[in-house]
Design an enzyme around this catalytic site. Sequence first.
Site, PDB file in Angstrom:
ATOM      1  N   ALA A  51       0.823  -1.213   0.000  1.00  0.00           N
ATOM      2  CA  ALA A  51       0.000   0.000   0.000  1.00  0.00           C
ATOM      3  C   ALA A  51       0.859   1.266   0.000  1.00  0.00           C
ATOM      4  CB  ALA A  51      -0.918  -0.009   1.217  1.00  0.00           C
ATOM      5  N   LYS A 102       3.748   1.656  -1.479  1.00  0.00           N
ATOM      6  CA  LYS A 102       4.235   1.891  -2.845  1.00  0.00           C
ATOM      7  C   LYS A 102       3.124   2.478  -3.706  1.00  0.00           C
ATOM      8  CE  LYS A 102       7.788  -1.673  -3.421  1.00  0.00           C
ATOM      9  NZ  LYS A 102       8.102  -2.848  -4.253  1.00  0.00           N
ATOM     10  N   ASP A 129      10.429  -3.057  -9.058  1.00  0.00           N
ATOM     11  CA  ASP A 129      11.210  -3.910  -8.180  1.00  0.00           C
ATOM     12  C   ASP A 129      12.277  -3.026  -7.579  1.00  0.00           C
ATOM     13  OD1 ASP A 129      11.432  -6.647  -7.167  1.00  0.00           O
ATOM     14  OD2 ASP A 129      13.492  -6.462  -7.872  1.00  0.00           O
TER      15      ASP A 129
HETATM   16  P1  IMP Z   1       9.955  -5.503  -3.682  1.00  0.00           P
HETATM   17  O1  IMP Z   1       8.615  -5.270  -3.050  1.00  0.00           O
HETATM   18  O2  IMP Z   1      10.194  -6.897  -4.129  1.00  0.00           O
HETATM   19  O3  IMP Z   1      10.291  -4.469  -4.705  1.00  0.00           O
HETATM   20  O4  IMP Z   1      11.000  -5.350  -2.475  1.00  0.00           O
HETATM   21  C1  IMP Z   1      11.382  -4.118  -2.084  1.00  0.00           C
HETATM   22  C2  IMP Z   1      12.038  -4.224  -0.701  1.00  0.00           C
HETATM   23  O5  IMP Z   1      13.160  -3.330  -0.703  1.00  0.00           O
HETATM   24  C3  IMP Z   1      11.095  -3.720   0.374  1.00  0.00           C
HETATM   25  O6  IMP Z   1      10.449  -4.756   1.052  1.00  0.00           O
HETATM   26  C4  IMP Z   1      12.028  -2.976   1.306  1.00  0.00           C
HETATM   27  O7  IMP Z   1      12.607  -3.894   2.186  1.00  0.00           O
HETATM   28  C5  IMP Z   1      13.108  -2.445   0.367  1.00  0.00           C
HETATM   29  N1  IMP Z   1      12.746  -1.096  -0.156  1.00  0.00           N
HETATM   30  C6  IMP Z   1      12.465  -0.741  -1.436  1.00  0.00           C
HETATM   31  N2  IMP Z   1      12.153   0.555  -1.537  1.00  0.00           N
HETATM   32  C7  IMP Z   1      12.227   1.040  -0.288  1.00  0.00           C
HETATM   33  C8  IMP Z   1      11.978   2.337   0.250  1.00  0.00           C
HETATM   34  O8  IMP Z   1      11.597   3.300  -0.415  1.00  0.00           O
HETATM   35  N3  IMP Z   1      12.144   2.431   1.574  1.00  0.00           N
HETATM   36  C9  IMP Z   1      12.514   1.393   2.376  1.00  0.00           C
HETATM   37  N4  IMP Z   1      12.725   0.169   1.929  1.00  0.00           N
HETATM   38  C10 IMP Z   1      12.590  -0.016   0.599  1.00  0.00           C
END
Ligand code: IMP
Length: 222
Positions: free
Chosen positions: A11, A13, A73
């Site tokens: 949510a 994102k 991602d």
């Molecule tokens: P995804 O959902 O597979 O893209 O994994 C992204 C992971 O990277 C998240 O669960 C966070 O642990 C980390 N991450 C990515 N973007 C952020 C951000 O803006 N702030 C903090 N952690 C982030």
Amino acid sequence: MLDVVIATGNAHKVEEVRAVLLPRLGARVRLLGLREVGEFPEPPETGATFEENSAIKALAYAGATGLHCLADDSGLEVDALGGRPGVSSSHYCTDGMETGLARAERDRLNNERLLRELRGVPAERRGARFVCVVTLAAPASGTEPARVIAASRGAFEGRIGEPPRVPSGAGGFGYDPLFMVAAEPFAFGVTSSELRAKEKNALSHRGAALRDMTRAIEALLT
Ligand code: IMP
């Protein structure tokens, strides 16, 4: 009016994507959260890079929803750890394995592990960056399968803070409470969790990748 699905179950994102794209695209595009469209199985993120995993998600959800999909991602690269946790960021506490832990619990355990691994590492060697790759995919049409239209990458530079200064802050998600922001005027004085949403979007990896994507979405409107 073009419907574009924000292909994530996170949510936070969804809010970040809307906050960056809505002022740019206005009423010409309706940005739908995945949950507003239906229930879809999460594709396995088997890629070795942010680019591969972002494309896997965009294509899977464009195929499943029949709509244009925007997937991201993202993850954290820490210099002293050779770029880890990288593509395993969201499941770092379980070595990249999906174990069914709730997101908040995973975030807490991921942060604990990261701080443990960096114990004793001095500030100048705690450099890190968030990376985000956003991919736009078109749905299948006639005999054409779903396909990638555009991809863009953004980065957000900083450093992993040291306890007891971190964890700190109530905003954002994931590693934000540990991430000291490099950019002026913050100069390692605040965590990305302490930024206002607007400030984070102006500096962040996701904000940069999404701003680059605006033109590709606008091209679909003509
Ligand atoms: P995804 O959902 O597979 O893209 O994994 C992204 C992971 O990277 C998240 O669960 C966070 O642990 C980390 N991450 C990515 N973007 C952020 C951000 O803006 N702030 C903090 N952690 C982030």
